[in-house]
Structures are given as C-alpha cells and as structure tokens.
Design an enzyme around this catalytic site. Structure first.
Site, PDB file in Angstrom:
ATOM      1  N   LYS A  26     -27.318  82.243  67.444  1.00 52.71           N
ATOM      2  CA  LYS A  26     -25.691  81.763  66.710  1.00 52.71           C
ATOM      3  C   LYS A  26     -25.272  81.712  66.099  1.00 52.71           C
ATOM      4  CE  LYS A  26     -23.066  77.365  67.526  1.00 52.71           C
ATOM      5  NZ  LYS A  26     -22.768  76.222  68.501  1.00 52.71           N
ATOM      6  N   SER A  69     -20.024  75.063  71.764  1.00 54.38           N
ATOM      7  CA  SER A  69     -19.578  76.203  70.603  1.00 54.38           C
ATOM      8  C   SER A  69     -20.098  77.243  70.796  1.00 54.38           C
ATOM      9  CB  SER A  69     -19.385  75.476  69.298  1.00 54.38           C
ATOM     10  OG  SER A  69     -20.394  74.907  68.519  1.00 54.38           O
ATOM     11  N   SER A 118     -22.759  71.615  72.824  1.00 60.00           N
ATOM     12  CA  SER A 118     -22.760  72.589  72.654  1.00 60.00           C
ATOM     13  C   SER A 118     -23.247  73.720  73.394  1.00 60.00           C
ATOM     14  CB  SER A 118     -22.333  72.788  70.884  1.00 60.00           C
ATOM     15  OG  SER A 118     -21.624  72.835  70.441  1.00 60.00           O
TER      16      SER A 118
END
Length: 560
Positions: free
Chosen positions: A171, A245, A269
């Site tokens: 990420k 996210s 997330s």
C-alpha cells in the site's frame, strides 16, 4: 485503512438519523450486476473516475520509494500505467489471474514456472486493468523484472525462501526505497531512501515488490478515491468502491493482479476492503508487523496486515512480514500463522454480536448483510462450534477513538509540503486533531487498560473464544457518492456504514475478515472474527476451517 471516526456525542446538534439515510443511499447497489458463479461471476459497470475524500481513520505505515513512474498523475483520472520496460502493451492478450501466494511459491520451488514469468504477467495484468480498476499508484517494472531474474538465478542454484521470486504489492502508505510515499495525497513527494521494516522483511523472504497500491488521502475513509489518483474500483462491479483505505491492495488481489498484498488497518482499513472484495484480510495484534519508520502510527491505532484470496496465503504473507524493528514500541511474541492455517481450531464458543458500539447514527446491519452473517454463524454451528448471541460492553469507546484518530491525521497532514492540496475534510480533521492532541490524547490512551478489562470480559468472564460480527453494516457504496458531503456528513455516513471494525484498533487486538457471501446484486460482504490479545492463531485456524467448508476462493470477479 479506514473507517469512520465514530463519535458518541453529536457536537453539531445535527440529527443523527440523517446519517443512516445517507448510508442507505450510499450503499444502494448499481443497477445490473448478476449474482456470482464459481468460475467468473457478476457484471461490471464502468463509471468515470470521480475524486473523493472524507474523514475516518485508517492505516499509516512507513512511506517508501522505488524506481518507477506514477500510475496516475496528480489531478488526472487513472490512465494506464506506463513504463518503457516490460509492462505488456494493452493490445496484447491479458494473462490469466495470477495463482495464489502459496501456489506461486510452490510452482517456483518445483521449477514449474519462473519469477520472471510471474512478474511479467503481474505487470501485464496491472497495465490492462489500470484504466478500469486503477489499483496502483506506482510501479517498479524495470526494477521488479531485474529482481525476478535474480530470484530465478537463486532458485536455479537451489536456494529456497518462503516467497523467493513471488510478486507482491504494498500500500502507498508504506515506504519502498526509490518510490515516493504519497499516502493518497496529491502533489509531489521525494522518493523514500529506505524500505520500511515490513518491506525489508518481505524482501528478506524473497518477495518481489511490483508496485504500490492506491490509498485514500491519509487513509481516512472506507473508499479509495481522491484528486491525486482518481478512483480505485471494485473488480466485482466497477460502479462500486472496493473499500478503503487499503482499496488498491484489495482490488489488485481480488482481480488477480498479484497473489497477495500488504495493507494497513487503523479503523478497519484491511478488513473493510477485504469484506467488500471477497478476500481474507488479517488485522494482526498491535506490533505484530512493524510500522517502522513510524513508532506509533496514528497513536497506536494502525497496524500492517495482509490481504489474500485464501487464509493460507494471508497467513504466509503475515509470517513473512511479521517481526519488530529494534526501535518498535510493541513487540508481541511471535506466532506461526501458516501452521495455524493447517490446524484444527477445536470446538469453540463463538459470541455473535449485532449491536455495534454507540455512535448515535441509529445504524444496524443491512438486511442482506444480516442474512449473510447469519448464514456464516449457522455454518459455524454446523461445524460443531457453540454460537450464542451476546453484547460486548463497548462503553463510550468512541470518545477515546476520536482524539487518537484525528491526532494521527494531524500528525501526517502536518508533514505534507503543500497543505492547500489536501481535501477540505482532511483539513477539518487536522484542526480537530490539533485541538484534541496533547492532554486529550493522553487521557484517551490511558483508558485503554480499562477498555481491555471491560470488553475483554466477553472472553475472560463469559468464556467466549471468538467474537463474530458483520465487518460492515452495508454493502460497498457506489463510486463518487461521498463527493459532495461535508466533513460532518461524511463522518456520519461512514460511521453508519462501517460501525463494527474500529474498536479493535483501539484495543490493539487481532481480527480476521472472512468472505460471507454476496448480495442479490452480486456485491461481496464479509464477517469478522475477533479475538482477545494475541489470538491470531485461533482466529486463523477458525477462518481456515470455514474456508475448507465454504470454498469461497472458487468465486472470481468478472475483471479479465
């Protein structure tokens, strides 16, 4: 990732029931999406990327760098990833989805494939799907192919490591040397000069990092959209978000662009996007996977964790990434996640909880979410576990979450070199976090011990082994539906849609999202298995037993 910043008081006096109606609207499925089938299910509607942002909280891990061009230019919608190296041309045949992590490692060790072939296929699928999914912010095409060639030489020489030559993604809140860490923000950032500890450990296990996946701005929201990169879309239906996210990591794994990916979880997330893309997502114990170069990401809320299609793959990635940096504050004893995925969990007492912590939104689970989680609870009972409805004593845990979450946002936002580029909702969270920093944060963190005792009574006094709840209250919302909401309305809507995940970030305890099925329109939903401190092995063993029975990994999204 991400989830809202649940509040247990309404500071503006706005009618909290408005949040429930907004959340219901956000979760409304797009027209046309058939139910999934084992070999390649639902239809996918393509919608033009729409920037978005809002405030909740999520993962914050190291911010890296690497050699490659940005997958998307700031302020422009999701063009195809370009790299003059070995990324496949879009007119070339698209390779099939990559095999899983364990299967890829097995094939490489047996000589049935090469790392060069796997990495080239991953890059070709990323290139082909970037205009529709927009999962990646940066690629390392040339560097990854060079590392794959080196892995092939090592394999040929007889060297064996858990992930030697296997492509993975991380990420874009996690530092990869040579690549900027935008963490979902617009603007330019310098390349990171060193790998984060988690990436260093993945490389030590032999993994080849092909690129960095999209995250919403500073990991605040359960969707992955923003002016810095456009909108990341759900492979099951591109009119909908994959969540956030860690939405880029989830979209990449669900679409078979990489075998597995690392995300981060500060309020759900990892678990929320895993639920909304039909994946296994593990939020480990605080400190299990280092967040260095941060020592205490988002005031202790955020941890790094894996997303994968199977429990075995998620456990393998967790084992590879786990371990402390010498400067880490939290150092739990090691676990053997991959071994746990092969272990019988025994007969467990499972508490089923429908009521989320107090948030004043009045939201409960969508009927289709409730149906799916009920079916999962019935499967657990059929497998021999004792399942009983219960109500954890959450208390006013949101009052301690908000100061920590917003202070974390303020800390990251203050480092941005061009604050004017931040979303207005981020700037609102920055102001709140600045006001609540210091004494309020210290008081919030001081309450954690009492919260452990009160909520932990479910395990210690009532004798349950696992808590089962929906991962989210709603199916995945549509792309762009948060765009016009104010900061307060965004928080309310997110809290109503995602009220279940964030308390475990306050506690620092582990949780695992498992796929729970699909809505009638073909959208994935999930359930979370939650445990007390350091209970990863128990949760992983139970998740693996469910997977053996339900075989959720046989369902694939329609993205080619």
């Amino acid at each position: 990732m991400s989830s809202a910043e649940p509040t247990e008081a309404d500071p503006t006096g706005e009618d909290p029931t408005g949040a429930a109606s907004v959340a219901a609207e956000l979760a409304a499925p797009a027209p046309a999406a058939p139910a999934p089938a084992a070999a390649g299910p639902t239809g996918a509607a393509s919608v033009a990327p729409a920037p978005a942002a809002s405030p909740a909280v999520s993962a914050a891990t190291a911010e890296p760098a690497g050699a490659g061009r940005p997958a998307t230019r700031p302020g422009r919608p999701a063009p195809a990833v370009r790299d003059p190296g070995r990324v496949a041309h879009r007119t070339a045949p698209v390779p099939p989805p990559l095999p899983g992590l364990a299967e890829s490692a097995r094939r490489l060790a047996e000589g049935a494939t090469t790392s060069t072939a796997l990495v080239a296929d991953a890059l070709a699928r990323i290139e082909a799907t970037q205009p529709t999914l927009n999962a990646f912010r940066h690629l390392r095409a040339e560097a990854a192919l060079a590392e794959a060639a080196e892995a092939d030489r090592r394999l040929a020489a007889g060297e064996r490591l858990p992930l030697l030559g296997v492509p993975v993604a991380v990420k874009d809140d996690t530092d990869v040397a040579g690549l900027p860490t935008h963490f979902g923000c617009a603007g330019e950032r310098p390349p990171a000069t060193a790998d984060s500890e988690a990436v260093r450990r993945l490389r030590a296990a032999g993994a080849v990092v092909v690129g960095k996946t999209n995250s919403c701005e500073l990991g605040q929201w359960p969707f992955t959209e923003g002016p810095g990169f456009g909108a990341t879309r759900n492979p099951w239906n591109t009119a909908h978000t994959p969540g956030g996210s860690s939405g880029g990591s989830a979209a990449a794994v669900a679409a078979g662009l990489v075998p597995a990916a690392l995300g981060s979880d500060g309020a759900g997330s990892v678990r929320i996007p895993a639920a909304w893309t039909h994946l296994v997502g593990i939020k480990p114990q605080r400190g299990r996977v280092s967040v260095h170069p941060h020592s205490d990401a988002f005031q202790g809320l955020t941890v790094n964790g894996p997303l994968a299609r199977t429990v075995a793959d998620a456990a393998l990635l967790l084992d590879a990434a786990a371990g402390p940096h010498p400067e880490d504050l939290y150092r739990p004893p090691a676990v053997r996640a991959a071994e746990a995925a092969r272990r019988d969990p025994g007969r467990l007492r499972v508490a089923l909880a429908w009521r989320p912590p107090l948030t004043l939104t009045g939201a409960g689970p969508d009927p289709e979410v409730r149906r799916a989680v009920t079916a999962l609870a019935e499967t657990l009972a059929r497998l021999g576990h004792h399942v009983e409805e219960a109500r954890p004593r959450y208390g006013l845990i949101g009052l301690t979450f908000v100061p920590r979450a917003t202070a974390g946002i303020a800390e990251f936002a203050a480092r941005h070199p061009e604050p004017a580029l931040l979303d207005p909702r981020t700037r609102s969270a920055l102001r709140t976090g600045t006001r609540l920093g210091g004494r309020a944060v210290r008081a919030a963190r001081a309450r954690e011990v009492r919260q452990h005792r009160r909520i932990g009574a479910l395990f210690d006094t009532s004798g349950f082994d696992v808590l089962l709840t929906p991962t989210t209250a709603a199916p995945p919302p549509r792309i762009g539906r948060f765009d016009e909401l104010s900061a307060w309305r965004t928080d309310l809507a997110m809290t109503a849609a995602c009220p279940y995940a964030w308390p475990w970030n306050v506690l620092g305890w582990p949780g695992v999202n498992v796929p729970a099925g699909f809505t009638r329109s073909g959208l994935p939903v999930g359930a979370q298995l939650l445990g007390p401190s350091r209970a990863e092995e128990r949760l992983i063993a139970l998740a693996a037993q469910l997977e053996d029975d339900l075989r959720w990994d046989e369902h694939r999204p329609p993205i080619p």
